[in-house]
Design a protein around this motif. Structure first.
Motif, PDB file in Angstrom:
ATOM      1  N   GLY A   1       0.793  -1.221   0.000  1.00 34.07           N
ATOM      2  CA  GLY A   1       0.000   0.000   0.000  1.00 34.07           C
ATOM      3  C   GLY A   1       0.825   1.270   0.000  1.00 34.07           C
ATOM      4  O   GLY A   1       0.263   2.372  -0.046  1.00 34.07           O
ATOM      5  N   LEU A   2       2.165   1.136   0.018  1.00 32.38           N
ATOM      6  CA  LEU A   2       3.003   2.333   0.133  1.00 32.38           C
ATOM      7  C   LEU A   2       2.896   3.233  -1.087  1.00 32.38           C
ATOM      8  O   LEU A   2       2.886   4.462  -0.960  1.00 32.38           O
ATOM      9  N   VAL A   3       2.816   2.660  -2.267  1.00 37.06           N
ATOM     10  CA  VAL A   3       2.728   3.474  -3.486  1.00 37.06           C
ATOM     11  C   VAL A   3       1.496   4.362  -3.440  1.00 37.06           C
ATOM     12  O   VAL A   3       1.569   5.576  -3.678  1.00 37.06           O
ATOM     13  N   ASP A   4       0.351   3.782  -3.114  1.00 38.96           N
ATOM     14  CA  ASP A   4      -0.881   4.571  -3.044  1.00 38.96           C
ATOM     15  C   ASP A   4      -0.789   5.645  -1.965  1.00 38.96           C
ATOM     16  O   ASP A   4      -1.271   6.772  -2.145  1.00 38.96           O
ATOM     17  N   ALA A   5      -0.158   5.314  -0.828  1.00 40.11           N
ATOM     18  CA  ALA A   5      -0.040   6.284   0.260  1.00 40.11           C
ATOM     19  C   ALA A   5       0.816   7.474  -0.155  1.00 40.11           C
ATOM     20  O   ALA A   5       0.454   8.635   0.095  1.00 40.11           O
ATOM     21  N   VAL A   6       1.943   7.212  -0.795  1.00 40.77           N
ATOM     22  CA  VAL A   6       2.830   8.291  -1.229  1.00 40.77           C
ATOM     23  C   VAL A   6       2.144   9.157  -2.281  1.00 40.77           C
ATOM     24  O   VAL A   6       2.240  10.390  -2.260  1.00 40.77           O
ATOM     25  N   GLN A   7       1.446   8.523  -3.197  1.00 43.66           N
ATOM     26  CA  GLN A   7       0.755   9.294  -4.234  1.00 43.66           C
ATOM     27  C   GLN A   7      -0.355  10.158  -3.638  1.00 43.66           C
ATOM     28  O   GLN A   7      -0.588  11.285  -4.091  1.00 43.66           O
ATOM     29  N   ALA A   8      -1.027   9.662  -2.606  1.00 45.13           N
ATOM     30  CA  ALA A   8      -2.066  10.458  -1.950  1.00 45.13           C
ATOM     31  C   ALA A   8      -1.467  11.687  -1.271  1.00 45.13           C
ATOM     32  O   ALA A   8      -2.024  12.786  -1.342  1.00 45.13           O
ATOM     33  N   VAL A   9      -0.323  11.512  -0.628  1.00 41.93           N
ATOM     34  CA  VAL A   9       0.349  12.641   0.010  1.00 41.93           C
ATOM     35  C   VAL A   9       0.826  13.637  -1.044  1.00 41.93           C
ATOM     36  O   VAL A   9       0.705  14.856  -0.862  1.00 41.93           O
ATOM     37  N   GLU A  10       1.320  13.143  -2.164  1.00 41.77           N
ATOM     38  CA  GLU A  10       1.747  14.043  -3.238  1.00 41.77           C
ATOM     39  C   GLU A  10       0.569  14.870  -3.763  1.00 41.77           C
ATOM     40  O   GLU A  10       0.705  16.078  -3.988  1.00 41.77           O
ATOM     41  N   ARG A  11      -0.565  14.236  -3.952  1.00 45.09           N
ATOM     42  CA  ARG A  11      -1.734  14.977  -4.453  1.00 45.09           C
ATOM     43  C   ARG A  11      -2.153  16.067  -3.475  1.00 45.09           C
ATOM     44  O   ARG A  11      -2.595  17.150  -3.878  1.00 45.09           O
ATOM     45  N   ALA A  12      -2.036  15.803  -2.185  1.00 49.60           N
ATOM     46  CA  ALA A  12      -2.481  16.759  -1.180  1.00 49.60           C
ATOM     47  C   ALA A  12      -1.467  17.863  -0.921  1.00 49.60           C
ATOM     48  O   ALA A  12      -1.839  19.003  -0.670  1.00 49.60           O
ATOM     49  N   TYR A  13      -0.178  17.535  -1.002  1.00 48.11           N
ATOM     50  CA  TYR A  13       0.847  18.478  -0.569  1.00 48.11           C
ATOM     51  C   TYR A  13       1.794  18.940  -1.672  1.00 48.11           C
ATOM     52  O   TYR A  13       2.427  19.989  -1.526  1.00 48.11           O
ATOM     53  N   GLY A  14       1.977  18.159  -2.705  1.00 47.53           N
ATOM     54  CA  GLY A  14       2.973  18.503  -3.713  1.00 47.53           C
ATOM     55  C   GLY A  14       4.141  17.540  -3.656  1.00 47.53           C
ATOM     56  O   GLY A  14       3.982  16.355  -3.945  1.00 47.53           O
TER      57      GLY A  14
END
Length: 229
Positions: free
Chosen positions: A86-99
């Motif tokens: 699940g790490l890939v999805d988690a990192v991508q979610a943080v990128e969408r929210a923060y940059g």
């Protein structure tokens, strides 16, 4: 931008580089070392909880400190419950929210080291300035290439005088940033602060600014936050 900070073996200073790079790049730093977390922790949900399905990755980001951070838990039970897939999805979610996101990777070449590379679009490889470190660095570079996380920069950490910059550039095929052995950096790390905040005119601080400039694309608009994205 999703940057994986990795290295061929432990003890080369990956966490220090990731933390200071995150500070300069105004990025969220994700502690991706599920078994041996090294970045500041605190209270609240962490990456173990996110990967066990108990927390949302964006809500687990801790703002307000020296660096915005998605920390990782330190318990064996938490590590066992975490599903690294699940790490890939988690990192991508943080990128969408923060940059921008900087992921501090675990050492080695096992699956838990490969998954942060899979989540990244570029890699910073940290190594010590000795010949014994190069074989491990070369293997890590090969894994990053296989996972499409191209090697953007090599950081030669804890260098003394006359570091083998040119030789490392030839061996690894990427530009090299040197971070000298530094009391200022050691003191900043011991207090959980980026060196750019504690001793902004130090050589180490300048090295991290140069590293960020080399890998960070020009910004488009203001950085987002959890409450104002």
């Amino acid at each position: 931008m999703r940057v994986a900070v990795t290295g061929g073996k432990g003890g080369v200073g990956k966490s220090t580089v990731a933390y200071n790079l995150g500070a300069v790049a105004d990025a969220v730093v994700v502690d991706g070392d599920l078994g041996m977390a090294d970045l500041p922790g605190g209270t609240g949900p962490d990456l173990h909880d996110v990967l066990a399905g108990r927390a949302d990755p964006v809500e687990a980001v801790r703002e307000g400190g020296p660096v915005d951070l998605l920390p990782c838990g330190r318990s064996l039970a938490g590590a066992r419950a975490a599903d690294v897939r699940g790490l890939v999805d988690a990192v991508q979610a943080v990128e969408r929210a923060y940059g921008d996101v900087v992921v501090d990777c675990p050492a080695g070449l096992a699956a838990d080291a490969g998954m942060p590379l899979l989540a990244a679009d570029r890699t910073v490889l940290v190594a010590l300035p000795d010949a014994f470190a190069l074989p491990d660095a070369l293997r890590t570079r090969a894994l990053a290439r296989e996972l499409d996380a191209g090697l953007a920069q090599v950081v030669l950490n804890r260098t003394g005088t006359n570091p083998p910059r040119a030789a490392v550039e030839r061996a690894l095929g990427a530009p090299v940033t040197t971070v000298p052995e530094s009391d200022a950096l050691a003191r900043a790390t011991a207090t959980g602060q980026p060196v750019t905040a504690t001793v902004p005119d130090s050589t180490a601080a300048e090295s991290f600014r140069a590293l960020a400039a080399a890998i960070t694309p020009p910004r488009r608009g203001a950085r987002r936050t959890r409450t104002g994205r």
